[in-house]
Design a protein around this motif. Structure first.
Motif, short mmCIF file in Angstrom:
data_model
loop_
_atom_site.label_atom_id
_atom_site.label_comp_id
_atom_site.label_asym_id
_atom_site.label_seq_id
_atom_site.Cartn_x
_atom_site.Cartn_y
_atom_site.Cartn_z
N GLN A 173 0.83 -1.21 0.00
CA GLN A 173 0.00 0.00 0.00
C GLN A 173 0.87 1.26 0.00
OE1 GLN A 173 -3.16 0.15 -0.47
NE2 GLN A 173 -3.73 -2.00 -0.22
N LEU A 174 1.94 1.24 0.77
CA LEU A 174 2.85 2.38 0.81
C LEU A 174 3.47 2.60 -0.57
CD1 LEU A 174 4.19 4.46 2.79
CD2 LEU A 174 6.08 2.83 2.96
N GLU A 175 3.86 1.52 -1.22
CA GLU A 175 4.49 1.62 -2.53
C GLU A 175 3.53 2.18 -3.58
OE1 GLU A 175 7.21 -1.19 -5.51
OE2 GLU A 175 6.30 -2.04 -3.71
N ARG A 176 2.25 1.82 -3.46
CA ARG A 176 1.25 2.30 -4.41
C ARG A 176 0.91 3.78 -4.19
NH1 ARG A 176 -1.76 -2.48 -2.60
NH2 ARG A 176 -1.28 -4.24 -3.97
N ALA A 177 0.94 4.21 -2.93
CA ALA A 177 0.37 5.52 -2.59
C ALA A 177 1.39 6.62 -2.33
CB ALA A 177 -0.55 5.38 -1.38
N GLU A 178 2.62 6.27 -1.98
CA GLU A 178 3.58 7.27 -1.53
C GLU A 178 4.77 7.36 -2.47
OE1 GLU A 178 3.10 9.28 1.00
OE2 GLU A 178 1.18 8.34 1.50
N PRO A 179 5.43 8.51 -2.52
CA PRO A 179 6.62 8.64 -3.36
C PRO A 179 7.79 7.84 -2.78
CG PRO A 179 6.29 10.63 -2.06
CD PRO A 179 5.07 9.78 -1.86
N LEU A 180 8.67 7.44 -3.64
CA LEU A 180 9.85 6.67 -3.26
C LEU A 180 10.80 7.52 -2.44
CD1 LEU A 180 11.63 4.04 -3.76
CD2 LEU A 180 12.65 5.33 -5.64
N ASP A 181 11.29 6.98 -1.32
CA ASP A 181 12.32 7.65 -0.55
C ASP A 181 13.68 7.30 -1.17
OD1 ASP A 181 12.88 8.88 2.47
OD2 ASP A 181 14.47 7.55 1.75
N PRO A 182 14.49 8.31 -1.54
CA PRO A 182 15.74 8.01 -2.24
C PRO A 182 16.75 7.23 -1.41
CG PRO A 182 15.11 10.31 -2.54
CD PRO A 182 14.23 9.75 -1.47
N TRP A 183 16.61 7.22 -0.09
CA TRP A 183 17.55 6.52 0.77
C TRP A 183 17.04 5.14 1.19
CZ3 TRP A 183 16.81 11.74 0.80
CH2 TRP A 183 17.94 12.54 0.68
N ASP A 184 15.76 5.05 1.55
CA ASP A 184 15.21 3.82 2.14
C ASP A 184 14.28 3.04 1.23
OD1 ASP A 184 16.51 4.30 4.57
OD2 ASP A 184 14.87 5.58 5.28
N GLY A 185 13.91 3.59 0.09
CA GLY A 185 12.88 2.94 -0.70
C GLY A 185 11.53 3.18 -0.05
N PHE A 186 10.89 2.11 0.36
CA PHE A 186 9.65 2.20 1.13
C PHE A 186 9.88 1.48 2.45
CE2 PHE A 186 8.59 2.23 -3.38
CZ PHE A 186 7.87 3.42 -3.48
N LYS A 187 9.88 2.22 3.54
CA LYS A 187 10.26 1.64 4.82
C LYS A 187 9.24 1.98 5.88
CE LYS A 187 14.37 1.08 7.78
NZ LYS A 187 15.81 1.40 7.91
N LEU A 188 8.85 0.97 6.66
CA LEU A 188 7.90 1.12 7.75
C LEU A 188 8.54 0.63 9.04
CD1 LEU A 188 4.67 -0.25 6.02
CD2 LEU A 188 5.11 2.14 6.64
N ARG A 189 8.12 1.21 10.14
CA ARG A 189 8.54 0.72 11.45
C ARG A 189 7.35 0.04 12.11
NH1 ARG A 189 6.97 4.30 15.65
NH2 ARG A 189 6.12 6.27 14.86
N TYR A 190 7.59 -1.08 12.75
CA TYR A 190 6.56 -1.73 13.54
C TYR A 190 6.29 -0.86 14.78
CZ TYR A 190 7.57 -6.02 10.86
OH TYR A 190 7.75 -6.95 9.87
N ILE A 191 5.03 -0.86 15.25
CA ILE A 191 4.70 0.00 16.38
C ILE A 191 3.89 -0.76 17.44
CG2 ILE A 191 4.67 2.08 14.95
CD1 ILE A 191 1.57 2.00 15.22
N ASN A 192 3.88 -0.19 18.62
CA ASN A 192 2.98 -0.59 19.69
C ASN A 192 1.65 0.11 19.44
OD1 ASN A 192 1.50 -0.66 22.13
ND2 ASN A 192 3.33 -0.59 23.40
N PRO A 193 0.55 -0.62 19.19
CA PRO A 193 -0.70 0.03 18.83
C PRO A 193 -1.28 0.90 19.93
CG PRO A 193 -1.07 -2.29 19.28
CD PRO A 193 0.41 -2.09 19.27
N LEU A 194 -0.86 0.71 21.16
CA LEU A 194 -1.38 1.52 22.26
C LEU A 194 -0.71 2.88 22.34
CD1 LEU A 194 -1.77 -1.06 25.18
CD2 LEU A 194 -3.55 -0.12 23.69
N THR A 195 0.53 2.97 21.86
CA THR A 195 1.30 4.19 22.05
C THR A 195 1.82 4.81 20.75
OG1 THR A 195 3.40 2.99 22.28
CG2 THR A 195 2.09 3.32 24.29
N GLY A 196 1.91 4.02 19.68
CA GLY A 196 2.53 4.49 18.46
C GLY A 196 4.04 4.46 18.50
#
Length: 362
Positions: A241-264
């Motif tokens: 979904q990130l790859e479809r919707a967001e522009p490419l980051d020149p350093w990381d490509g498409f990168k997500l961090r896992y989160i704690n859903p209670l705190t972010g």
């Protein structure tokens, strides 16, 4: 031959006089204590799975999971041999579980992650809830929670197929060196090999995985995420979904961090895991961070270019390989056909202390 300068001799006398009192002059060590830039003793390293796997399977022939408690080959940084560390704050290892085996229940103050590298049919149980393992899944063991691992295999008449008889291998990531630094390491063995199940599989995700939380009883594991299993199927879809919707980051490509859903925040108080996608023909730019990172290649292949003090290094990687990039070593990633990388670092600790730094190089 010239005589020593009087000041030098007097300083030497001072140092000899103060040494028995366990005193050291700061001016002699100041530049090493507070250097002009981070100077990690760690070195970049690559572990090719094709070279590691035969030794891991050999270990499976020589020692049982019950004997070993955890049958693991540690990924030791070449510059930290004997310290059971992949960076100065993190531990990493590859654990093997064979069909019919149980890695017995225990708990410890160290926080752990599991990232499934190969195989199906095994499970991990955390605090009375079992989770079936699949390649690419990210699983947490919160500090001081009972946990065990099992691989039932395929019983007679079981129609699950041959995949249930596969060996299962996962990457262990723990904050062992960090906890050791604080002299806060404890462990306790369980009274039974496997825990009694107190919740159905998926119950933690049902309670916390839909952007909602129970009205009462939040944060069952303190600062650690109440969800301990993050299935790869969902994480991979998030990357798509990130790859479809967001522009490419020149350093990381498409990168997500896992989160704690209670705190972010990070799902673990000492370790931040990430998942990133490098699309085909990706030619990344260099960046460096004070948090050294461990990488596990989930899909595809590519190249990591690392600027090390001893000279530039090139790691050509493929699926199931692992590599480490120490603190303040510039990394540039490239992939011709595209790939997915899982990684983790000690970033939450550095951010909490206000010491995390990052540079994105031109």
């Amino acid at each position: 031959m010239n005589a020593p300068h009087p000041a030098h001799a007097e300083r030497s006398d001072l140092y000899q006089a103060t040494s028995p009192l366990h005193l050291t002059p700061l001016w002699e060590v100041l530049h090493s204590l507070v250097p002009p830039r981070p100077a990690s003793p760690c070195v970049p390293a690559l572990w090719r799975y094709g070279e590691v796997r035969p030794h891991l399977m050999r270990a499976g022939e020589l020692i049982t999971a019950a004997e070993a408690v955890r049958r693991v080959l540690i990924l030791e940084n070449p510059a930290l041999r004997g310290q059971s560390a992949v960076t100065q704050s993190l531990y990493a290892g590859l654990q093997l579980l064979l069909p019919g085996e149980i890695a017995p229940s225990h708990r410890h103050t160290q926080t752990a992650l599991r990232f499934i590298v190969e195989g199906r049919g095994a499970y991990t149980t955390v605090d009375g809830e079992r989770s079936t393992m699949h390649p690419g899944d990210f699983i947490i063991t919160p500090s001081w929670t009972w946990h065990d691992h099992g691989h039932p295999g395929r019983s007679c008449g079981d129609a699950r197929g041959q995949e249930a008889d596969e060996p299962v291998v996962w990457l262990d990531g723990l904050d062992i060196p960090l906890v050791r630094f604080f002299d806060a390491g404890f462990a306790e063995d369980g009274s039974a090999r496997s825990q009694a199940l107190s919740r159905s599989e998926g119950s933690s995700f049902a309670r916390y995985g839909y952007n909602m939380a129970p009205l009462r009883g939040d944060a069952p594991f303190g600062a650690t995420s109440p969800i301990f299993s993050y299935p790869y199927e969902r994480s991979r879809e998030a990357l798509h979904q990130l790859e479809r919707a967001e522009p490419l980051d020149p350093w990381d490509g498409f990168k997500l961090r896992y989160i704690n859903p209670l705190t972010g925040a990070s799902p673990m108080p000492t370790i931040q895991p990430f998942l990133q996608r490098l699309p085909p023909a990706f030619e990344g730019r260099s960046s460096r961070q004070t948090d050294g990172a461990v990488y596990s290649v989930v899909e595809g292949a590519g190249t990591a270019y690392v600027d090390a003090p001893g000279g530039p290094l090139r790691f050509d990687f493929e699926a199931c390989d692992h590599f480490v990039v120490p603190s303040w070593h510039a990394l540039r990633l490239q992939s011709s056909g595209g790939c997915v990388l899982f990684s983790f670092s000690d970033r939450p600790v550095q951010q909490s202390l206000g010491i995390h730094k990052e540079e994105r190089l031109a």
